[in-house]
Design a protein around this motif. Structure first.
Motif, PDB file in Angstrom:
ATOM      1  N   PHE A 309       0.574  -1.173   0.114  1.00  0.00           N
ATOM      2  CA  PHE A 309       0.098  -0.057  -0.006  1.00  0.00           C
ATOM      3  C   PHE A 309       0.818   1.138  -0.220  1.00  0.00           C
ATOM      4  CE2 PHE A 309       0.529  -1.222   4.291  1.00  0.00           C
ATOM      5  CZ  PHE A 309       0.653  -0.623   5.190  1.00  0.00           C
ATOM      6  N   HIS A 310       0.392   2.557  -0.527  1.00  0.00           N
ATOM      7  CA  HIS A 310       1.174   3.565  -0.449  1.00  0.00           C
ATOM      8  C   HIS A 310      -0.051   4.722  -0.035  1.00  0.00           C
ATOM      9  CE1 HIS A 310       3.327   1.898  -3.721  1.00  0.00           C
ATOM     10  NE2 HIS A 310       2.128   1.992  -4.151  1.00  0.00           N
ATOM     11  N   ALA A 311       1.201   5.233   0.639  1.00  0.00           N
ATOM     12  CA  ALA A 311       0.587   6.309   1.658  1.00  0.00           C
ATOM     13  C   ALA A 311      -1.042   7.301   1.168  1.00  0.00           C
ATOM     14  CB  ALA A 311       1.206   8.061   1.855  1.00  0.00           C
ATOM     15  N   GLY A 312      -2.538   7.384   1.631  1.00  0.00           N
ATOM     16  CA  GLY A 312      -3.357   7.607   1.053  1.00  0.00           C
ATOM     17  C   GLY A 312      -3.952   6.004   0.820  1.00  0.00           C
ATOM     18  N   ASP A 313      -3.788   5.265   1.163  1.00  0.00           N
ATOM     19  CA  ASP A 313      -4.471   3.854   0.368  1.00  0.00           C
ATOM     20  C   ASP A 313      -5.188   3.269   1.633  1.00  0.00           C
ATOM     21  OD1 ASP A 313      -3.782   4.002  -1.836  1.00  0.00           O
ATOM     22  OD2 ASP A 313      -2.394   1.778  -0.950  1.00  0.00           O
ATOM     23  N   PRO A 314      -6.429   3.161   1.536  1.00  0.00           N
ATOM     24  CA  PRO A 314      -7.419   2.636   3.299  1.00  0.00           C
ATOM     25  C   PRO A 314      -6.963   1.038   3.317  1.00  0.00           C
ATOM     26  CG  PRO A 314      -8.152   2.003   0.549  1.00  0.00           C
ATOM     27  CD  PRO A 314      -7.611   2.958   0.697  1.00  0.00           C
ATOM     28  N   VAL A 315      -6.971   0.972   4.551  1.00  0.00           N
ATOM     29  CA  VAL A 315      -5.833  -0.149   5.064  1.00  0.00           C
ATOM     30  C   VAL A 315      -6.712  -0.660   6.394  1.00  0.00           C
ATOM     31  CG1 VAL A 315      -3.663  -0.228   4.724  1.00  0.00           C
ATOM     32  CG2 VAL A 315      -3.959   1.447   6.936  1.00  0.00           C
ATOM     33  N   ASP A 316      -6.559  -1.768   6.948  1.00  0.00           N
ATOM     34  CA  ASP A 316      -6.881  -2.139   7.896  1.00  0.00           C
ATOM     35  C   ASP A 316      -6.410  -2.190   9.815  1.00  0.00           C
ATOM     36  OD1 ASP A 316      -9.855  -3.180   6.962  1.00  0.00           O
ATOM     37  OD2 ASP A 316      -9.460  -5.264   6.429  1.00  0.00           O
ATOM     38  N   LEU A 317      -7.211  -1.616  10.090  1.00  0.00           N
ATOM     39  CA  LEU A 317      -6.447  -2.072  11.645  1.00  0.00           C
ATOM     40  C   LEU A 317      -6.545  -2.914  12.437  1.00  0.00           C
ATOM     41  CD1 LEU A 317      -6.699   1.688  12.277  1.00  0.00           C
ATOM     42  CD2 LEU A 317      -5.222   0.674  10.817  1.00  0.00           C
ATOM     43  N   VAL A 318      -5.650  -3.943  12.176  1.00  0.00           N
ATOM     44  CA  VAL A 318      -6.355  -5.259  13.152  1.00  0.00           C
ATOM     45  C   VAL A 318      -5.425  -5.029  14.694  1.00  0.00           C
ATOM     46  CG1 VAL A 318      -5.586  -8.008  12.453  1.00  0.00           C
ATOM     47  CG2 VAL A 318      -5.822  -6.497  10.994  1.00  0.00           C
ATOM     48  N   GLY A 319      -5.977  -5.952  15.608  1.00  0.00           N
ATOM     49  CA  GLY A 319      -5.124  -6.465  16.850  1.00  0.00           C
ATOM     50  C   GLY A 319      -4.747  -7.159  17.147  1.00  0.00           C
ATOM     51  N   PRO A 320      -3.717  -7.166  18.179  1.00  0.00           N
ATOM     52  CA  PRO A 320      -2.897  -8.639  18.589  1.00  0.00           C
ATOM     53  C   PRO A 320      -3.792  -9.775  18.005  1.00  0.00           C
ATOM     54  CG  PRO A 320      -3.602  -7.651  20.601  1.00  0.00           C
ATOM     55  CD  PRO A 320      -3.761  -6.422  18.859  1.00  0.00           C
TER      56      PRO A 320
END
Length: 369
Positions: A309-320
């Motif tokens: 991914f690149h800056a500005g892309d949507p990403v999922d934030l995943v817990g431990p």
């Protein structure tokens, strides 16, 4: 009489492929004519109407000699290319009987996720409605890639309803509402009202209709309903044959009552209309900061990243534990994340420069899932 329906001043109506076409795949002129009569009647009562119409691919099957919806993307796009013109032409002719002008709006996922695009889309819809035009919206299937399976336009319709500040979303299908069991089952009962989606736990829902010309089903309609009601827009789900009664406020189909307030458009789309380009993993402290304190994601709480991914892309934030807790627009490229992991903003600024003291995902660019 359903007050939420009869009082609605701006209505988005979504109709599925199976409600517009014959089993062979061609456009059914009688069905289209009947639908247009209903929409024209709603306009006569003072409501503005936006139509989200599936059917381009289905309408292109018969002219191309195809017996069913093709699986290959190129063939789907060829059918859409042929069918879209036929579909809009039919709508244009039928609306002309009522003195109404049709306007075609073809959207892709980019148009409802990228800030500059959706602002332009909003301006276009506003001008069309101001001019008295009835916008006919479809996904731009001819050039879409993975977006062509966007949920048979159900999810798109919910997002359009939010975009145009609609007071009501009507989802028309070949089923006359949501049932507590498959409608063909003995004793199955129509659910007239849904006050909260949690009430539907355990309800069995169906898949794509037997006609095989659509891609949606009850699952995608419930997802669309969830998007809309959580954004403050009530939803009526019913059969296309019952559209007139539904828009007149009669007790037909299923009414999903609004459960939330209007959200910021960009965050709604970030949650429901984006495909993550990758993921960023968080430690437990970062998860608490995001979910309980509404904080931004800092590098100190990051433990890793996956995907390109690149800056500005949507990403999922995943817990431990591997659970996705949020989605956000990341401020760094994937290759930059490893050198940020676990480090304080002050340390990063001193080591790599002032630009690296910024948040990995700013709180204004993330939404909890």
């Amino acid at each position: 009489m359903r007050a939420q329906v009869v009082d609605a001043k701006r209505i988005v109506v979504k109709v599925g492929s199976s409600s517009l076409t014959t089993a062979a795949g061609g456009i059914d002129p009688d069905r289209v004519s009947a639908l247009v009569d209903v929409l024209a009647e709603a306009r006569k009562r003072g409501a503005e109407v936006v139509l989200v119409s599936s059917g381009a691919i289905a309408a292109g099957l018969a002219p191309l000699g195809l017996k069913k919806r093709p699986k290959a993307l190129a063939a789907q796009q060829a059918a859409a290319s042929v069918g879209q013109g036929l579909l809009v032409h039919r709508y244009t002719e039928e609306l002309a009987r009522h003195g109404v002008t049709a306007g075609q709006v073809l959207l892709t996922v980019d148009d409802v996720t990228r800030r500059s695009h959706y602002r332009n889309a909003l301006a276009t819809f506003a001008k069309l409605l101001d001019l008295g035009v009835l916008p006919i919206v479809n996904e731009n299937d001819t050039v879409a890639t993975s977006e062509i399976r966007f949920g048979d336009n159900d999810r798109l319709a919910a997002l359009v309803a939010h975009l145009v500040h609609a007071d009501l979303l009507v989802l028309l299908s070949d089923v006359d509402g949501l049932y507590d069991a498959p409608p063909s089952s003995p004793g199955a009962t129509r659910i007239g009202d849904v006050m909260a989606l949690e009430e539907l736990a355990g309800v069995q829902v169906g898949k794509t209709g037997a006609a095989g010309v659509g891609t949606g089903g009850m699952v995608t309609k419930l997802e669309a309903a969830r998007i809309a009601v959580e954004a403050g827009i009530p939803v009526v789900l019913t059969a296309a044959d019952h559209a007139g009664a539904a828009l007149a406020g009669e007790d037909t189909g299923t009414l999903f009552h609004a459960t939330g307030r209007r959200q910021r458009t960009r965050l709604l789309w970030l949650a429901h209309a984006t495909e993550p380009a990758g993921s960023v993993t968080l430690d437990a402290g970062a998860v608490r900061a995001l979910t309980q304190r509404g904080a931004s994601l800092l590098a100190a709480g990051v433990t890793g990243a996956h995907g390109r991914f690149h800056a500005g892309d949507p990403v999922d934030l995943v817990g431990p534990d591997g659970a996705v807790v949020a989605r956000g627009l990341v401020a760094y490229d994937a290759e930059e994340i490893p050198q940020l992991v676990g480090r304080s903003s002050k340390d990063l600024e001193a080591d790599l420069g002032p630009a690296y003291g910024r948040e990995v995902v700013h709180r204004d660019d993330l939404v909890l899932l």
